[in-house]
Design a protein around this motif. Sequence first.
Motif, PDB file in Angstrom:
ATOM      1  N   LYS A  38      33.809  34.301  -5.663  1.00 37.80           N
ATOM      2  CA  LYS A  38      33.694  33.941  -4.254  1.00 37.80           C
ATOM      3  C   LYS A  38      32.815  32.713  -4.072  1.00 37.80           C
ATOM      4  CE  LYS A  38      33.707  37.111  -1.101  1.00 37.80           C
ATOM      5  NZ  LYS A  38      34.869  36.689  -0.257  1.00 37.80           N
ATOM      6  N   ALA A  39      31.704  32.655  -4.795  1.00 35.69           N
ATOM      7  CA  ALA A  39      30.805  31.506  -4.685  1.00 35.69           C
ATOM      8  C   ALA A  39      31.485  30.234  -5.195  1.00 35.69           C
ATOM      9  CB  ALA A  39      29.520  31.769  -5.457  1.00 35.69           C
ATOM     10  N   LYS A  40      32.180  30.354  -6.306  1.00 37.92           N
ATOM     11  CA  LYS A  40      32.872  29.186  -6.876  1.00 37.92           C
ATOM     12  C   LYS A  40      33.971  28.704  -5.928  1.00 37.92           C
ATOM     13  CE  LYS A  40      35.446  27.764 -11.005  1.00 37.92           C
ATOM     14  NZ  LYS A  40      36.813  27.688 -10.462  1.00 37.92           N
ATOM     15  N   ALA A  41      34.728  29.641  -5.363  1.00 34.14           N
ATOM     16  CA  ALA A  41      35.797  29.270  -4.431  1.00 34.14           C
ATOM     17  C   ALA A  41      35.226  28.576  -3.199  1.00 34.14           C
ATOM     18  CB  ALA A  41      36.584  30.511  -4.023  1.00 34.14           C
ATOM     19  N   SER A  86      25.113  19.526  -5.840  1.00 33.15           N
ATOM     20  CA  SER A  86      24.679  19.676  -7.231  1.00 33.15           C
ATOM     21  C   SER A  86      23.780  20.901  -7.378  1.00 33.15           C
ATOM     22  CB  SER A  86      23.932  18.418  -7.679  1.00 33.15           C
ATOM     23  OG  SER A  86      23.503  18.537  -9.017  1.00 33.15           O
ATOM     24  N   GLU A  87      22.899  21.121  -6.403  1.00 37.70           N
ATOM     25  CA  GLU A  87      22.052  22.314  -6.451  1.00 37.70           C
ATOM     26  C   GLU A  87      22.891  23.579  -6.330  1.00 37.70           C
ATOM     27  OE1 GLU A  87      18.078  22.396  -4.594  1.00 37.70           O
ATOM     28  OE2 GLU A  87      18.587  20.432  -3.788  1.00 37.70           O
ATOM     29  N   ALA A  88      23.970  23.494  -5.548  1.00 34.22           N
ATOM     30  CA  ALA A  88      24.862  24.653  -5.415  1.00 34.22           C
ATOM     31  C   ALA A  88      25.463  25.015  -6.771  1.00 34.22           C
ATOM     32  CB  ALA A  88      25.965  24.353  -4.400  1.00 34.22           C
ATOM     33  N   VAL A  89      25.897  24.002  -7.521  1.00 37.74           N
ATOM     34  CA  VAL A  89      26.483  24.261  -8.844  1.00 37.74           C
ATOM     35  C   VAL A  89      25.413  24.771  -9.811  1.00 37.74           C
ATOM     36  CG1 VAL A  89      27.730  23.254 -10.795  1.00 37.74           C
ATOM     37  CG2 VAL A  89      28.284  22.540  -8.463  1.00 37.74           C
ATOM     38  N   ASP A  90      24.203  24.231  -9.706  1.00 33.99           N
ATOM     39  CA  ASP A  90      23.102  24.729 -10.543  1.00 33.99           C
ATOM     40  C   ASP A  90      22.883  26.233 -10.297  1.00 33.99           C
ATOM     41  OD1 ASP A  90      22.663  22.239 -11.594  1.00 33.99           O
ATOM     42  OD2 ASP A  90      20.978  21.749 -10.274  1.00 33.99           O
ATOM     43  N   CYS A  91      22.900  26.608  -9.027  1.00 31.42           N
ATOM     44  CA  CYS A  91      22.708  28.022  -8.673  1.00 31.42           C
ATOM     45  C   CYS A  91      23.849  28.883  -9.200  1.00 31.42           C
ATOM     46  CB  CYS A  91      22.596  28.170  -7.157  1.00 31.42           C
ATOM     47  SG  CYS A  91      21.086  27.468  -6.444  1.00 31.42           S
ATOM     48  N   LEU A  92      25.071  28.377  -9.056  1.00 31.37           N
ATOM     49  CA  LEU A  92      26.237  29.108  -9.565  1.00 31.37           C
ATOM     50  C   LEU A  92      26.110  29.315 -11.069  1.00 31.37           C
ATOM     51  CD1 LEU A  92      29.144  30.221  -8.970  1.00 31.37           C
ATOM     52  CD2 LEU A  92      29.968  27.925  -9.549  1.00 31.37           C
ATOM     53  N   ASP A  93      25.623  28.297 -11.741  1.00 32.01           N
ATOM     54  CA  ASP A  93      25.517  28.321 -13.205  1.00 32.01           C
ATOM     55  C   ASP A  93      24.587  29.415 -13.700  1.00 32.01           C
ATOM     56  OD1 ASP A  93      26.592  27.190 -15.446  1.00 32.01           O
ATOM     57  OD2 ASP A  93      25.086  25.622 -15.642  1.00 32.01           O
ATOM     58  N   VAL A  94      23.553  29.751 -12.902  1.00 30.97           N
ATOM     59  CA  VAL A  94      22.593  30.770 -13.334  1.00 30.97           C
ATOM     60  C   VAL A  94      22.824  32.116 -12.644  1.00 30.97           C
ATOM     61  CG1 VAL A  94      20.848  29.060 -13.910  1.00 30.97           C
ATOM     62  CG2 VAL A  94      20.861  30.045 -11.617  1.00 30.97           C
ATOM     63  N   GLY A  95      23.943  32.228 -11.928  1.00 32.05           N
ATOM     64  CA  GLY A  95      24.278  33.493 -11.302  1.00 32.05           C
ATOM     65  C   GLY A  95      23.649  33.727  -9.942  1.00 32.05           C
ATOM     66  N   ILE A 107      26.119  29.500  -2.336  1.00 29.31           N
ATOM     67  CA  ILE A 107      26.875  29.445  -1.084  1.00 29.31           C
ATOM     68  C   ILE A 107      26.083  28.700  -0.016  1.00 29.31           C
ATOM     69  CG2 ILE A 107      27.706  30.882   0.823  1.00 29.31           C
ATOM     70  CD1 ILE A 107      28.499  32.951  -1.398  1.00 29.31           C
ATOM     71  N   VAL A 108      24.798  29.006   0.092  1.00 30.55           N
ATOM     72  CA  VAL A 108      23.956  28.373   1.109  1.00 30.55           C
ATOM     73  C   VAL A 108      23.832  26.868   0.859  1.00 30.55           C
ATOM     74  CG1 VAL A 108      21.621  28.233   2.048  1.00 30.55           C
ATOM     75  CG2 VAL A 108      22.669  30.473   1.642  1.00 30.55           C
ATOM     76  N   PHE A 109      23.549  26.469  -0.374  1.00 27.25           N
ATOM     77  CA  PHE A 109      23.367  25.046  -0.669  1.00 27.25           C
ATOM     78  C   PHE A 109      24.659  24.256  -0.429  1.00 27.25           C
ATOM     79  CE2 PHE A 109      19.427  25.984  -3.156  1.00 27.25           C
ATOM     80  CZ  PHE A 109      18.617  25.035  -2.552  1.00 27.25           C
ATOM     81  N   MET A 110      25.807  24.847  -0.767  1.00 30.01           N
ATOM     82  CA  MET A 110      27.060  24.122  -0.550  1.00 30.01           C
ATOM     83  C   MET A 110      27.343  23.974   0.929  1.00 30.01           C
ATOM     84  SD  MET A 110      29.137  22.498  -2.428  1.00 30.01           S
ATOM     85  CE  MET A 110      30.076  21.244  -1.553  1.00 30.01           C
ATOM     86  N   TRP A 111      26.952  24.974   1.720  1.00 24.42           N
ATOM     87  CA  TRP A 111      27.141  24.866   3.157  1.00 24.42           C
ATOM     88  C   TRP A 111      26.245  23.770   3.735  1.00 24.42           C
ATOM     89  CZ3 TRP A 111      30.602  25.440   6.543  1.00 24.42           C
ATOM     90  CH2 TRP A 111      30.281  25.331   7.894  1.00 24.42           C
ATOM     91  N   VAL A 112      25.043  23.638   3.220  1.00 29.17           N
ATOM     92  CA  VAL A 112      24.154  22.558   3.675  1.00 29.17           C
ATOM     93  C   VAL A 112      24.798  21.200   3.397  1.00 29.17           C
ATOM     94  CG1 VAL A 112      21.900  21.460   3.373  1.00 29.17           C
ATOM     95  CG2 VAL A 112      22.074  23.946   3.390  1.00 29.17           C
ATOM     96  N   ALA A 163      33.851  29.657   6.093  1.00 29.69           N
ATOM     97  CA  ALA A 163      32.767  29.300   5.167  1.00 29.69           C
ATOM     98  C   ALA A 163      31.403  29.510   5.830  1.00 29.69           C
ATOM     99  CB  ALA A 163      32.922  27.843   4.714  1.00 29.69           C
ATOM    100  N   LEU A 164      31.318  29.203   7.113  1.00 32.21           N
ATOM    101  CA  LEU A 164      30.070  29.428   7.847  1.00 32.21           C
ATOM    102  C   LEU A 164      29.752  30.920   7.920  1.00 32.21           C
ATOM    103  CD1 LEU A 164      27.693  28.729   9.672  1.00 32.21           C
ATOM    104  CD2 LEU A 164      29.306  28.532  11.593  1.00 32.21           C
ATOM    105  N   ASP A 165      30.762  31.732   8.156  1.00 33.84           N
ATOM    106  CA  ASP A 165      30.536  33.183   8.203  1.00 33.84           C
ATOM    107  C   ASP A 165      30.022  33.687   6.851  1.00 33.84           C
ATOM    108  OD1 ASP A 165      31.392  33.264  10.821  1.00 33.84           O
ATOM    109  OD2 ASP A 165      33.446  33.876  10.328  1.00 33.84           O
ATOM    110  N   LEU A 166      30.585  33.152   5.760  1.00 37.24           N
ATOM    111  CA  LEU A 166      30.130  33.552   4.432  1.00 37.24           C
ATOM    112  C   LEU A 166      28.697  33.090   4.215  1.00 37.24           C
ATOM    113  CD1 LEU A 166      30.647  34.765   1.644  1.00 37.24           C
ATOM    114  CD2 LEU A 166      31.610  32.562   0.944  1.00 37.24           C
ATOM    115  N   ARG A 167      28.399  31.871   4.648  1.00 42.86           N
ATOM    116  CA  ARG A 167      27.035  31.363   4.514  1.00 42.86           C
ATOM    117  C   ARG A 167      26.053  32.226   5.299  1.00 42.86           C
ATOM    118  NH1 ARG A 167      22.758  30.541   7.796  1.00 42.86           N
ATOM    119  NH2 ARG A 167      21.266  29.173   6.776  1.00 42.86           N
TER     120      ARG A 167
END
Length: 249
Positions: free
Chosen positions: A236-239, A129-138, A144-149, A217-221
């Motif tokens: 890229k972040a959304k994908a 959810s925090e990952a989507v919040d971050c995506l929402d504000v750019g 990317i980091v929060f989704m990897w966590v 995904a880890l490399d991107l993170r």
Amino acid sequence: MKLVEYLAPLSRGNQQSRILATMYFLEATTGTSKFTTGAIRDALAEARTANLKQWNLSARLGSAGHYVHAEGTGVGRTWELTSTGRSAVAAFAPPLPAESPSVAKQSEAAALRTQVAAISDVEARAFASEAVDCLDVGAHRAAIVFMWVAAVHEIQERVWATSTPAAITAAAQSHNPKAKQAKKRDDLSEYNEALLLQVAQDLGVLDKNQHTELKKALDLRNGAGHPNKLRPGEHKAKAHIEEIIQMLF
């Protein structure tokens, strides 16, 4: 365009047609497809629909047949247009307003939030959810980091739930003889994430293709989480978020 404008040409139509047209408009402009009768009534009220207090929305929707699909019971019951219903509304209602970039973005965020809400693990859901919040504000790097966590937490949970401490330790030490012996769940946090992915594959928690994609995904993170010139864009972040949800949740 506001709903009051959209419904104006239908002012002489029957209640059911205006209710279905309202759902059609809201679906197109909010990114949400399921509505309670309360939400529909609120939208109609905002559109200054005459004699709305006399409308029985549940009855009108109940008689709409295969144009609508219902889920749940009582006040929490939701209604959505079927494909047939959308086609029927499109035939009698005005053309939908052109979707603006901001509405499109809201729709994408809403779709992601729906997927995140279905994640059963509380901790993983919070991180996602925090990952989507971050995506929402750019804040794409943070997204990317929060989704990897969220992904790491889920993999750790699966490894610990489906394997024994001895098996986990053996798998880890086969790749790194100095890897810590796994005696409790938190010991998995001592494994670097590349090793965790390998252990998860060895133990059958991940298959080969999942391991390969999660390694990417880890490399991107790693690129997003360290000082460098990487500037991942929204796509890229959304994908990254969508792919992890599809693979793990």
